[in-house]
Design an enzyme around this catalytic site. Structure first.
Site, PDB file in Angstrom:
ATOM      1  N   SER A   1      -9.118   0.798  -2.641  1.00 19.08           N
ATOM      2  CA  SER A   1      -9.081   1.765  -1.537  1.00 19.08           C
ATOM      3  C   SER A   1      -9.152   1.012  -0.216  1.00 19.08           C
ATOM      4  CB  SER A   1     -10.256   2.746  -1.646  1.00 19.08           C
ATOM      5  OG  SER A   1     -10.459   3.444  -0.433  1.00 19.08           O
TER       6      SER A   1
ATOM      7  N   GLU B   1       0.766   4.078   1.371  1.00 19.44           N
ATOM      8  CA  GLU B   1       1.030   4.673   2.688  1.00 19.44           C
ATOM      9  C   GLU B   1       2.081   3.865   3.455  1.00 19.44           C
ATOM     10  OE1 GLU B   1      -1.163   5.432   6.941  1.00 19.44           O
ATOM     11  OE2 GLU B   1      -2.404   5.530   5.138  1.00 19.44           O
TER      12      GLU B   1
ATOM     13  N   HIS C   1       0.857  -1.181   0.000  1.00 11.88           N
ATOM     14  CA  HIS C   1       0.000   0.000   0.000  1.00 11.88           C
ATOM     15  C   HIS C   1       0.901   1.242   0.000  1.00 11.88           C
ATOM     16  CE1 HIS C   1      -2.798   3.097   1.414  1.00 11.88           C
ATOM     17  NE2 HIS C   1      -3.767   2.304   0.986  1.00 11.88           N
TER      18      HIS C   1
ATOM     19  N   CYS D   1      -6.859   6.981  11.599  1.00 17.24           N
ATOM     20  CA  CYS D   1      -7.300   8.373  11.604  1.00 17.24           C
ATOM     21  C   CYS D   1      -8.757   8.493  12.049  1.00 17.24           C
ATOM     22  CB  CYS D   1      -7.086   9.015  10.239  1.00 17.24           C
ATOM     23  SG  CYS D   1      -8.354   8.664   9.016  1.00 17.24           S
TER      24      CYS D   1
END
Length: 328
Positions: free
Chosen positions: A234, A136, A134, A205
């Site tokens: 996603s 990130e 991923h 988050c």
């Protein structure tokens, strides 16, 4: 017989919050503002956010999406780093080439980067909870030297991972994971490594947590089908579908927009939940509602679990007025 009478009734429970989060909104605004001020092309390294509709819209307006900096010519055009963040090597290469860069990394991802750096500076080895490959995760691992981070993807891996001997340990995580899954992994790690350090607050988050809580709420209100608007690649969107089924929904389906939905999927349901991943705009949610309305007489109700008022500032190069920039 009226049209409404010919259609079966369906309760549609809209999860709230849903859709765009502050980090995604900021990233998209950065590309839009760069196009407005500098014209096309504006280069974007990796998809700015994981949503085909958003990416295609920006591409039509002059954004050029690339995977690596070597695809970008030295022509002085703006280069935007995506919301997922990038490794330090990418930043260094951009500086070496003197590229005009705009960093759209979500501030909450940047927070994870700084946490990892602080743990490393204190001599700790990092256990990063996340999904291999991923963007990130790649960016977070790229903040530190090779070998300084070990990726943990599951409870099973947490039970068997073998970090370097003799080093104190700390954990951090990708920001878009399942809250419940991450808690299980952290518990498994903490049971094996009692001195394990962690963030002052979980790295998942606020937007991810809120959207997952809202999905649980609509399932609790009787939705046995949950429709998630988002891209199949996603992470936060896929997690929403998983959360729905684990919360008790009979089924969860992931669609990118209204045209992708077969409304017959809701046949036999008394109530359907609808949400959207953090990179999906509200316009796509409205498309799904319109699609369902072609087959059902909808009674729409919003189920809200939190209010979100967070807004992240644009980079200094874009937050100043164009006139002020020209005068410098």
């Amino acid at each position: 017989m009226t049209l409404d009478a010919a259609r079966p009734k369906l309760s549609l429970l809209l999860a709230a919050p849903r859709g765009f989060c502050a980090g995604v909104d900021r990233a998209v605004r950065i590309v839009e503002e760069a196009l407005s001020r500098h014209g096309a092309p504006v280069y974007v390294r990796h998809e700015i956010v994981h949503n085909r509709h958003v990416v295609d819209d920006l591409r039509a307006r002059g954004a050029v999406f690339v995977e690596e900096l070597n695809e970008i010519p030295d022509d002085g055009r703006p280069v935007v780093f995506s919301a997922h963040g990038v490794a330090k090597g990418v930043v260094s290469e951009a500086m070496r080439r003197r590229l005009f860069t705009l960093d759209a990394t979500c501030p909450l991802v940047t927070k994870v980067h700084r946490e990892a750096e602080r743990h490393h500076a204190r001599g700790r080895h990092i256990l990063l909870i996340g999904h291999a490959g991923h963007p990130e995760v790649v960016g977070t691992m790229g903040q530190l030297p090779d070998g300084a981070v070990t990726l943990v993807e599951s409870v099973e891996q947490a039970a068997s991972v073998t970090p370097p001997a003799g080093l104190p340990l700390a954990w951090t995580s990708q920001t878009t994971l399942s809250v419940d899954d991450t808690a299980e992994i952290v518990a498994a790690l903490a049971a094996r490594f009692p001195g394990l350090a962690g963030p002052a607050k979980d790295d998942i988050c606020y937007a991810t947590s809120n959207r997952q809580a809202a999905v649980k709420a609509v399932v609790g209100r009787g939705a046995d089908l949950v429709i998630v608007v988002g891209a199949p690649y996603s992470s936060n969107s896929v997690r929403l579908a998983e959360v729905a089924e684990r919360a008790g929904a009979r089924r969860a389906v992931l669609v990118q927009r209204g045209a992708d939905l077969d409304p017959a999927v809701a046949d036999g349901c008394a109530a359907v939940g609808l949400t959207a991943g953090a990179s999906a705009p509200e316009s796509l949610v409205q498309e799904v509602i319109a699609r369902l309305a072609t087959r059902f007489d909808l009674a729409v109700e919003e189920v809200r679990v939190a209010e979100e008022r967070i807004e992240f500032r644009l980079p200094p190069a874009l937050s100043r007025s164009p006139g002020a920039m020209a005068a410098e």
